[in-house]
Design a protein around this motif. Structure first.
Motif, short mmCIF file in Angstrom:
data_model
loop_
_atom_site.label_atom_id
_atom_site.label_comp_id
_atom_site.label_asym_id
_atom_site.label_seq_id
_atom_site.Cartn_x
_atom_site.Cartn_y
_atom_site.Cartn_z
N GLY A 85 0.82 -1.21 0.00
CA GLY A 85 0.00 0.00 0.00
C GLY A 85 0.85 1.26 0.00
O GLY A 85 0.54 2.23 -0.71
N GLY A 101 0.72 3.50 -3.21
CA GLY A 101 0.07 4.76 -2.90
C GLY A 101 0.96 5.94 -3.22
O GLY A 101 0.51 6.99 -3.69
N MET A 135 -4.85 1.63 -1.44
CA MET A 135 -3.92 0.69 -2.06
C MET A 135 -3.70 -0.54 -1.17
O MET A 135 -3.49 -1.64 -1.68
N VAL A 136 -3.76 -0.38 0.16
CA VAL A 136 -3.68 -1.53 1.06
C VAL A 136 -4.87 -2.46 0.81
O VAL A 136 -4.71 -3.69 0.75
#
Length: 464
Positions: free
Chosen positions: A151, A155, A165-166
Motif C-alpha cells: 500500500g 500509494g 492501495m492496502v
C-alpha cells in the motif's frame, strides 16, 4: 517512505501503475491456469509434491525476500552501519541454509501434509492444536507487514490514498492465493524472484558506476560503519540478534511447506540451501546501498527511504518501472506464501479435526476459505499503527521460542512426551512475551528458549 517514491512526472507514475496492473493480471492468470490441476487437498497444500530444485530454490528465496529485505534492511544499515544487516540478509540467509541441512530430509521423509502433523504424530492432537495457534500470529503479522508495504509503495506511486492501495493489495493477493494454491505460488515466486534480482542489480550497477567503481565506493564508507560496534561488546545481545531469525525460520510454516512440496528429500534440502545462498547474494545489494547511502543522500529524516531515494535519482523512467515491479514482486511473493501456509495448517490441523462431517468431506474448499479468512485478518492488522520493521521482528519471534525446542527434541530424540511439549510451548512463549512486554531484559528471546529447554527436560525426567 512515500516521499522517497516521488516521480519526476505523470508519465512515470502512469508507467509504474500500468506495469504493476499488468503484473497483477499475470498473477491471476497463473493462479487460474494452475487451479485446473488442483483436485485434492494435497494438490493445493503440497503442490502434489512436484516442485523441483530450481523452482524450489526460487520459491524459498522469494518467500523470504520481502519488503523488509529491501526497504527495511537498507534503512537499518543506513542508520547503524553493517550491524543493521544482522537480521537481513545475514540472519535469514544462514537460517535458510541451516533449516535445509537440519530439517528438510527428516521432515520430508515422514510424508507430512503440514508442519502441524509432526506435533500430532509425536505428541498428541492437543499439542498439535496449541502449536498451530502459536504459529499463526507470527505468520499473519508477516503477511500484514507485506500488505502494508504494498500500500505504501503503490500509494506513493500514484494519487490513490495508501489505505485504498492496502485494500487493493489485500484483495489481489487473497484472490490469487486462494485460487492457485502452492504450485501457483511457487511458479509466481520464480517470476517474482527474477524481477527482484534484475531490478536490484540494475540499480546497484548504476550507483557503483556513479561512485567510480566498487572499490572507490567502499573507500568512502567510514570504518566505524563496517563494525558491529556496541552489539559486539555484549555477547548475549549479539546471540539474541542471531537467534531470532535462525530459530524463528526453522519453525516457519512457510519454509516447511516448501520442503514438504518438493519431489524428494534431497530436493527439499537443495532448495533451502540454494535459496539461502541466493538470498544472501541478492540481499547484499540493499546492504551496500545502505552503507553508501549517507554519502549519496545524507541526513535522511526517514532512513527507510534510502533505497527508493537512490532509485528515484539514478534510474531512468523505464528502469524505474522495472525497479517498482521488483519491489511489488518481493512484497507479493512473501504475503501469498504466508497466507497459504497459515490457512493450510489451520484448516488441516485444527478446523477439519473439530468440525462436522460436512467440513471433513470438503477439505479443499475449507482450506481455500480459511486462506481467504486469514487474508482478511492480515488486512485488518496492516491498517493498524506501527512500522514494517516492528511487525517483522515481532513475527519472527512470536511463539517460536517454545516451538523450536519442541520440534528439535521431537524430531531427533525420544526424550519427552505430552507434558514436556505443553510445558515448553507455554513457558517458552510466556517468558518471551512477558520479557518483551515489560522490558525485563535485553535478550527476551534467549530467555524464552532457555526456559523452554529447562521445562521440557525437567518434565521429561519427572515423567520417567
Amino acid at each position: 517512505l512515500a516521499t522517497g517514491w516521488g516521480y519526476s512526472g505523470a508519465e512515470s507514475v502512469n508507467a509504474v501503475v500500468v506495469g504493476v496492473i499488468a503484473y497483477i493480471i499475470l498473477q491471476f492468470a497463473v493462479g487460474l491456469w494452475v487451479s485446473r490441476q488442483i483436485v485434492t487437498e494435497r494438490d493445493y497444500i503440497n503442490a502434489g509434491r512436484r516442485i523441483g530444485p530450481i523452482i524450489g530454490a526460487f520459491t524459498v528465496f522469494a518467500t523470504w525476500f520481502g519488503a523488509e529485505a529491501i526497504i527495511g534492511a537498507g534503512g537499518e544499515v543506513y542508520r547503524k552501519g553493517i550491524s543493521g544487516a544482522t537480521l537481513d540478509p545475514f540472519g535469514y540467509a544462514l537460517a535458510l541454509v541451516v533449516s535445509g541441512l537440519v530439517l528438510a530430509v527428516p521432515l520430508w521423509n515422514r510424508g507430512y501434509v503440514t508442519f502441524g502433523d509432526l506435533f500430532r504424530e509425536r505428541y498428541s492432537p492437543g499439542v498439535e492444536k496449541l502449536a498451530v495457534f502459536l504459529m499463526l500470529p507470527g505468520t499473519v503479522m508477516w503477511a500484514a507487514a507485506q500488505i502494508r508495504a504494498f500500500g505504501q509503495v503503490m500509494g506513493a506511486a500514484s494519487d490513490v490514498p495508501v489505505v485504498t492501495m492496502v485494500i487493493i493489495g489485500a484483495v489481489v493477493v487473497i484472490a490469487y492465493t486462494t485460487i492457485g494454491g502452492l504450485m501457483a505460488d511457487a511458479i509466481t515466486d520464480f517470476i517474482q524472484g527474477v524481477a527482484i534480482i534484475a531490478g536490484l542489480i540494475v540499480l546497484c550497477l548504476l550507483v557503483v558506476s556513479s561512485l567510480g567503481g566498487l572499490g572507490a565506493a567502499l573507500e568512502r564508507v567510514p570504518a566505524e560503519r563496517l563494525s558491529y560496534g556496541e552489539a559486539a561488546s555484549n555477547p548475549l545481545v549479539l546471540a539474541e540478534m542471531w537467534a531470532v531469525p535462525i530459530f524463528g525460520t526453522m519453525v516457519s510454516i512457510e519454509l516447511i511447506s516448501r520442503m514438504l512440496a518438493t519431489r524428494s528429500a534431497q530436493v527439499a534440502r537443495t532448495a533451502c540451501v540454494y535459496g539461502g545462498l541466493i538470498y544472501l547474494l541478492v540481499g547484499l545489494i540493499p546492504v551496500f546501498l545502505g552503507l553508501v547511502g549517507p554519502v549519496l543522500a545524507p541526513d535522511l529524516a526517514e532512513p527507510e527511504q534510502i533505497v527508493p531515494q537512490l532509485a528515484q535519482v539514478y534510474l531512468p523512467a523505464i528502469l524505474y518501472v522495472i525497479f517498482a515491479g521488483a519491489i511489488v514482486s518481493a512484497i507479493l511473493s512473501t504475503v501469498d506464501s504466508a497466507l497459504l501456509a497459515s490457512g493450510a495448517i489451520l484448516s488441516h490441523n485444527v478446523i477439519q479435526h473439530v468440525a462436522g462431517d460436512w467440513v471433513r468431506r470438503r477439505p479443499l474448499l475449507v482450506t481455500r476459505l480459511t486462506v481467504a479468512g486469514l487474508g482478511v485478518v492480515a488486512f485488518v492488522i496492516a491498517l493498524q499503527p506501527g512500522t514494517i520493521h516492528e511487525l517483522i521482528v515481532t513475527a519472527a519471534s512470536f511463539g517460536s521460542a517454545g516451538l523450536v525446542v519442541v520440534t528439535l527434541f521431537g524430531l531427533f530424540t525420544p526424550v519427552g512426551g505430552v507434558a514436556s511439549a505443553y510445558g515448553a510451548l507455554i513457558l517458552g512463549s510466556g517468558v518471551w512475551a512477558a520479557s518483551s512486554l515489560f522490558e525485563l531484559t535485553e535478550t527476551p528471546y534467549l530467555y524464552g528458549v532457555g526456559s523452554a529447554v529447562l521445562v521440557y527436560l525437567g518434565l521429561a525426567l519427572r515423567g520417567r
